[in-house]
Write a protein that holds these residues in place. Structure first.
Motif, PDB file in Angstrom:
ATOM      1  N   ILE A   1      -8.125  -2.199 -11.013  1.00 54.59           N
ATOM      2  CA  ILE A   1      -7.553  -0.703 -11.397  1.00 54.59           C
ATOM      3  C   ILE A   1      -8.344   0.348 -10.626  1.00 54.59           C
ATOM      4  O   ILE A   1      -9.527   0.487 -10.501  1.00 54.59           O
ATOM      5  N   ILE A   2      -7.535   1.387 -10.174  1.00 58.99           N
ATOM      6  CA  ILE A   2      -8.214   2.540  -9.724  1.00 58.99           C
ATOM      7  C   ILE A   2      -8.218   3.610 -11.078  1.00 58.99           C
ATOM      8  O   ILE A   2      -7.251   3.873 -11.431  1.00 58.99           O
ATOM      9  N   THR A   3      -9.483   3.953 -11.427  1.00 56.54           N
ATOM     10  CA  THR A   3      -9.833   4.784 -12.358  1.00 56.54           C
ATOM     11  C   THR A   3     -10.296   6.269 -12.124  1.00 56.54           C
ATOM     12  O   THR A   3     -10.460   6.467 -10.691  1.00 56.54           O
ATOM     13  N   ASN A   4     -10.373   7.007 -12.847  1.00 59.99           N
ATOM     14  CA  ASN A   4     -10.830   8.361 -12.537  1.00 59.99           C
ATOM     15  C   ASN A   4     -11.983   8.413 -11.828  1.00 59.99           C
ATOM     16  O   ASN A   4     -13.054   7.784 -12.379  1.00 59.99           O
ATOM     17  N   GLY A   5     -12.212   8.669 -10.457  1.00 61.86           N
ATOM     18  CA  GLY A   5     -13.434   8.689  -9.846  1.00 61.86           C
ATOM     19  C   GLY A   5     -13.765   7.668  -8.934  1.00 61.86           C
ATOM     20  O   GLY A   5     -14.864   7.457  -8.200  1.00 61.86           O
ATOM     21  N   SER A   6     -12.745   6.555  -8.858  1.00 62.90           N
ATOM     22  CA  SER A   6     -12.665   5.513  -8.159  1.00 62.90           C
ATOM     23  C   SER A   6     -12.754   5.893  -6.592  1.00 62.90           C
ATOM     24  O   SER A   6     -12.254   6.957  -6.324  1.00 62.90           O
ATOM     25  N   THR A   7     -13.009   5.093  -5.694  1.00 63.22           N
ATOM     26  CA  THR A   7     -12.900   5.188  -4.565  1.00 63.22           C
ATOM     27  C   THR A   7     -11.816   4.286  -3.943  1.00 63.22           C
ATOM     28  O   THR A   7     -11.844   3.000  -4.338  1.00 63.22           O
ATOM     29  N   MET A   8     -10.986   4.527  -2.830  1.00 63.25           N
ATOM     30  CA  MET A   8     -10.075   3.757  -2.234  1.00 63.25           C
ATOM     31  C   MET A   8      -9.725   4.027  -0.786  1.00 63.25           C
ATOM     32  O   MET A   8      -9.920   5.089  -0.519  1.00 63.25           O
ATOM     33  N   GLY A   9      -8.973   3.173  -0.140  1.00 58.68           N
ATOM     34  CA  GLY A   9      -8.839   3.155   1.051  1.00 58.68           C
ATOM     35  C   GLY A   9      -9.786   2.968   2.327  1.00 58.68           C
ATOM     36  O   GLY A   9     -10.949   3.014   1.877  1.00 58.68           O
ATOM     37  N   PRO A  10      -9.288   3.093   3.446  1.00 53.75           N
ATOM     38  CA  PRO A  10     -10.376   2.729   4.525  1.00 53.75           C
ATOM     39  C   PRO A  10     -11.574   3.916   4.576  1.00 53.75           C
ATOM     40  O   PRO A  10     -12.635   3.368   5.359  1.00 53.75           O
ATOM     41  N   SER A  11     -11.416   4.935   4.081  1.00 50.38           N
ATOM     42  CA  SER A  11     -12.547   5.981   4.137  1.00 50.38           C
ATOM     43  C   SER A  11     -13.288   6.222   2.869  1.00 50.38           C
ATOM     44  O   SER A  11     -13.914   7.185   2.569  1.00 50.38           O
ATOM     45  N   ASN A  12     -12.936   4.845   1.919  1.00 49.20           N
ATOM     46  CA  ASN A  12     -13.423   5.305   0.468  1.00 49.20           C
ATOM     47  C   ASN A  12     -13.397   6.638  -0.227  1.00 49.20           C
ATOM     48  O   ASN A  12     -14.252   7.155  -0.580  1.00 49.20           O
ATOM     49  N   SER A  13     -12.065   7.075   0.086  1.00 48.31           N
ATOM     50  CA  SER A  13     -11.852   8.352  -0.595  1.00 48.31           C
ATOM     51  C   SER A  13     -11.904   8.455  -2.150  1.00 48.31           C
ATOM     52  O   SER A  13     -11.402   7.339  -2.816  1.00 48.31           O
ATOM     53  N   VAL A  14     -12.426   9.423  -2.768  1.00 45.66           N
ATOM     54  CA  VAL A  14     -12.564   9.486  -4.218  1.00 45.66           C
ATOM     55  C   VAL A  14     -11.000  10.098  -4.637  1.00 45.66           C
ATOM     56  O   VAL A  14     -10.480  10.872  -4.377  1.00 45.66           O
ATOM     57  N   VAL A  15     -10.836   9.262  -5.851  1.00 43.42           N
ATOM     58  CA  VAL A  15      -9.458   9.527  -6.459  1.00 43.42           C
ATOM     59  C   VAL A  15      -9.654  10.084  -7.656  1.00 43.42           C
ATOM     60  O   VAL A  15     -10.233   9.517  -8.591  1.00 43.42           O
ATOM     61  N   ARG A  16      -9.130  11.304  -7.925  1.00 51.00           N
ATOM     62  CA  ARG A  16      -9.272  12.069  -9.209  1.00 51.00           C
ATOM     63  C   ARG A  16      -8.265  11.978  -9.977  1.00 51.00           C
ATOM     64  O   ARG A  16      -7.108  12.597  -9.267  1.00 51.00           O
ATOM     65  N   THR A  17      -8.230  11.783 -11.215  1.00 51.44           N
ATOM     66  CA  THR A  17      -6.899  11.737 -12.197  1.00 51.44           C
ATOM     67  C   THR A  17      -6.837  12.755 -13.174  1.00 51.44           C
ATOM     68  O   THR A  17      -6.067  12.891 -14.013  1.00 51.44           O
TER      69      THR A  17
ATOM     70  N   GLU B   1       0.752  -1.149  -0.065  1.00 54.49           N
ATOM     71  CA  GLU B   1       0.114   0.089   0.182  1.00 54.49           C
ATOM     72  C   GLU B   1       0.945   1.205   0.110  1.00 54.49           C
ATOM     73  O   GLU B   1       0.648   2.295  -0.954  1.00 54.49           O
ATOM     74  N   GLU B   2       1.917   1.304   0.890  1.00 61.50           N
ATOM     75  CA  GLU B   2       2.929   2.422   0.945  1.00 61.50           C
ATOM     76  C   GLU B   2       3.510   2.552  -0.622  1.00 61.50           C
ATOM     77  O   GLU B   2       3.511   3.942  -1.158  1.00 61.50           O
ATOM     78  N   ASP B   3       3.620   1.605  -1.380  1.00 60.98           N
ATOM     79  CA  ASP B   3       4.457   1.928  -2.587  1.00 60.98           C
ATOM     80  C   ASP B   3       3.239   2.254  -3.737  1.00 60.98           C
ATOM     81  O   ASP B   3       3.622   2.731  -4.667  1.00 60.98           O
ATOM     82  N   ASN B   4       1.860   1.591  -3.587  1.00 65.79           N
ATOM     83  CA  ASN B   4       0.888   1.690  -4.665  1.00 65.79           C
ATOM     84  C   ASN B   4      -0.095   2.596  -4.442  1.00 65.79           C
ATOM     85  O   ASN B   4      -1.066   2.748  -5.478  1.00 65.79           O
ATOM     86  N   TYR B   5      -0.699   3.036  -3.132  1.00 63.59           N
ATOM     87  CA  TYR B   5      -1.666   3.960  -2.881  1.00 63.59           C
ATOM     88  C   TYR B   5      -1.568   5.224  -3.792  1.00 63.59           C
ATOM     89  O   TYR B   5      -0.001   5.658  -3.876  1.00 63.59           O
ATOM     90  N   PRO B   6      -2.613   6.078  -4.216  1.00 64.33           N
ATOM     91  CA  PRO B   6      -2.107   7.415  -4.733  1.00 64.33           C
ATOM     92  C   PRO B   6      -1.639   8.143  -3.901  1.00 64.33           C
ATOM     93  O   PRO B   6      -1.775   7.977  -2.618  1.00 64.33           O
ATOM     94  N   PRO B   7      -1.261   9.328  -4.155  1.00 66.03           N
ATOM     95  CA  PRO B   7      -0.493  10.246  -3.333  1.00 66.03           C
ATOM     96  C   PRO B   7      -1.386  10.866  -2.270  1.00 66.03           C
ATOM     97  O   PRO B   7      -1.268  11.110  -1.131  1.00 66.03           O
TER      98      PRO B   7
END
Length: 581
Positions: A379-395, A323-329
């Protein structure tokens, strides 16, 4: 006082023994003979074979499936033109040869070790240790052939030197490479030895009837002492059968055609044998596609038990490295592995049709809508959620540090890795945690895909051999599990009739199901295709999606096969290099 110091030193030396003071102490290192009475020391020779088992490599970065934002990534370097016989991150020569040396020592000395005072128990221990050593030696031969087997300038398919005895200072190290065929014969011989000596699985037995007939006179308690669940996660006959199927698939593939007698039928039969033992396609694990994030299952693992999807795995342990290597910033990760648009495009629509088909319903301006559910699982795409809080990832452009090329830990392709990661790992320094992970060495899904590929080549899409299920049956089960064709019965699969069309579908399913587990790098090479496919990404601005080139691939045709290490070529004149290196 100073004038008396030399005399005091001299007196001290005369009182201490000069030999003890001035001669080096004999090192307290046990010799090989120590293993005969020290069982723990003896097992170390075998355990060396386990400690060298390879882990995750993420060699996908050297394929059309991924790139990395780490400029020092070794696979990025070889993908972009730096692969040589002197720089080879795929090298298995040193690791596997060293493992084989230890295993050969174990096999040569195993009968001299006092494994137990009871003769019956001692014999069972000898059988188990030998079986494990043969199975592991076969595994490392497979690793060597995959990484270093290749065609010589003389047109011969070569493997590696076959070493079945331990080497010492008096050995002749200048050994030629055996043919690939000879190496495969040695491999099959070792697998057969492992099958004969090892149980299918390590399980406790409670009755005499459960003890194999070859151990007549052994009580259930005595048998369990050696072959019970205490030994789980070690080599078994079932694992050996699976490794045989893996190596046979390699040998039967186009890049090795003409240099081995292993056939597609052989590979299908070997994989089918393993699958028949577990019940065939109907027993495909329902949650096998998300084995890495099945949290309740993983957290409950104990005593070496395997989940239904897993045939062989490593120990489970708490960590957050992946997760440290591959989670989004935005989630405090480094975003290292970036899936490509090439891979994203390989996922079909949920109705089963490829996105290139007019029947798919694909909309390039809403590219993630109605897709194969595996796309969002892996795969995490634009608008996907990720992490323990289901944070939205915007690319998309202007969305922050998760956008393309914003900072050094941002994605280069517009995508981040989700597969292999546990979304309940928290990297926020305020509440940072770890979660349990394990390495899947062999999954049943891989075995199903080996069978599907080999069976289609041997018998066509619907041939069943002697197993009662076909390549089509396997692919149907895998796609149903993924959520493909739930509303139309997967009509796309039903329309495929030719062996060639089924081949492409099977290869694509293998690409999707096994992505980021270290397969595609080797698959492209054994298929002799798409080594130079450029890696693409996506540029998103105000709802517009534009495919953009990210990284070219600089592989030459001879790089279907890896090199013999340059240092070994300098040392040993008997070695022949693979063509082109």
């Amino acid at each position: 006082m100073k004038r008396y110091l030399p005399a005091l030193i001299a007196a001290s030396l005369s009182l201490m023994g000069c030999a003890d003071l001035l001669e080096p102490e004999v090192e307290n290192l046990p010799g090989k003979e120590a293993m005969y009475k020290e069982v723990t020391f003896a097992q170390g020779f075998l355990l060396n074979g386990y400690t060298r088992l390879p882990g995750l490599s993420f060699n996908d970065v050297a394929t059309d499936d991924a790139v990395s934002n780490d400029k020092n990534n070794a696979y990025l370097k070889i993908a972009t033109g730096q692969w040589t016989a002197n720089y080879n991150p795929t090298d298995q020569w040193v690791n596997s040869q060293a493992a084989i040396q230890y295993l050969n020592t174990m096999l040569a000395e195993v009968d001299k070790v006092t494994w137990a005072t009871d003769p019956k128990a001692a014999q069972m221990f000898r059988d188990r240790i030998k079986g494990e050593a043969y199975g592991l030696r076969a595994f490392y031969m497979f690793q060597l052939l995959r990484a270093h087997g290749g065609w010589s300038n003389g047109g011969e398919l070569l493997g590696v030197p076959i070493l079945t005895q331990p080497q010492d200072m008096n050995s002749d190290f200048n050994q030629p490479r055996a043919t690939f065929e000879a190496c495969m014969k040695q491999f099959y011989s070792d697998i057969k030895q492992a099958e004969d000596l090892l149980p299918l699985d390590y399980e406790d037995v409670s009755t005499q009837a459960q003890v194999p007939t070859k151990y007549t006179g052994i009580t259930a308690e005595e048998y369990t002492r050696v072959f019970g669940q205490y030994s789980r996660l070690r080599m078994t006959a079932r694992i050996a059968k699976a490794i045989r199927a893996q190596a046979a698939l390699l040998a039967a593939s186009p890049a090795y055609k003409g240099g081995t007698t292993t056939t597609w039928t052989d590979a299908a039969n070997y994989a089918g044998e393993v699958l028949k033992l577990m019940g065939g396609p109907s027993r495909l694990a329902a949650n096998g596609g998300t084995w890495y994030d099945n949290r309740t299952e993983i957290n409950g693992l104990g005593a070496g038990i395997n989940p239904p999807e897993i045939l062989w795995r490593g120990d489970a342990a708490n960590s957050r490295n992946l997760e440290e290597d591959n989670y989004p910033p935005s989630l405090f990760g480094r975003g290292r592995i970036n899936p490509t648009q090439n891979l994203v495009d390989a996922f079909p629509m949920a109705n089963g049709y490829p996105i290139t088909s007019s029947m798919s319903g694909y909309n390039p301006q809403a590219p993630y809508t109605g897709r194969d559910p595996r796309l969002q699982r892996y795969i995490i795409t634009n608008g996907s959620t990720m992490g323990p809080s289901n944070s939205v990832v915007r690319t998309e452009t202007g969305s922050g540090n998760d956008a393309v090329n914003q900072i050094e830990t941002s994605t280069r392709t517009g995508y981040y890795l989700r597969k292999l990661l546990r979304a309940d790992v928290n990297l926020n320094p305020i509440g940072i945690n770890e979660q349990r992970h394990y390495t899947a060495r062999i999954r049943y899904t891989e075995l199903f895909l080996i069978y599907a590929e080999a069976a289609n080549e041997a018998w066509g899409p619907d041939g069943q051999g002697s197993f009662g299920f076909s390549a089509r049956d396997v692919i149907k089960a895998i796609r149903q599990r993924a959520g493909i064709g739930a509303t139309n019965g997967d009509t796309y699969l039903n329309t495929i009739q030719s062996q060639a069309d089924m081949r492409q579908l099977i290869r694509n399913e293998r690409r999707l199901e096994l992505c980021f587990e270290g397969f595609r790098f080797w698959d492209l090479r054994r298929w002799s295709e798409k080594l130079t496919e450029p890696a693409n990404g996506i540029q998103i601005t105000t709802g517009n999606y534009v495919v953009v080139p990210v990284e070219t691939r600089a592989f030459a045709a001879h790089m279907n096969h890896g090199p013999i290490p340059y240092g070994e070529m300098l040392k040993w004149k008997a070695l022949v290099q693979n063509k082109g290196w």
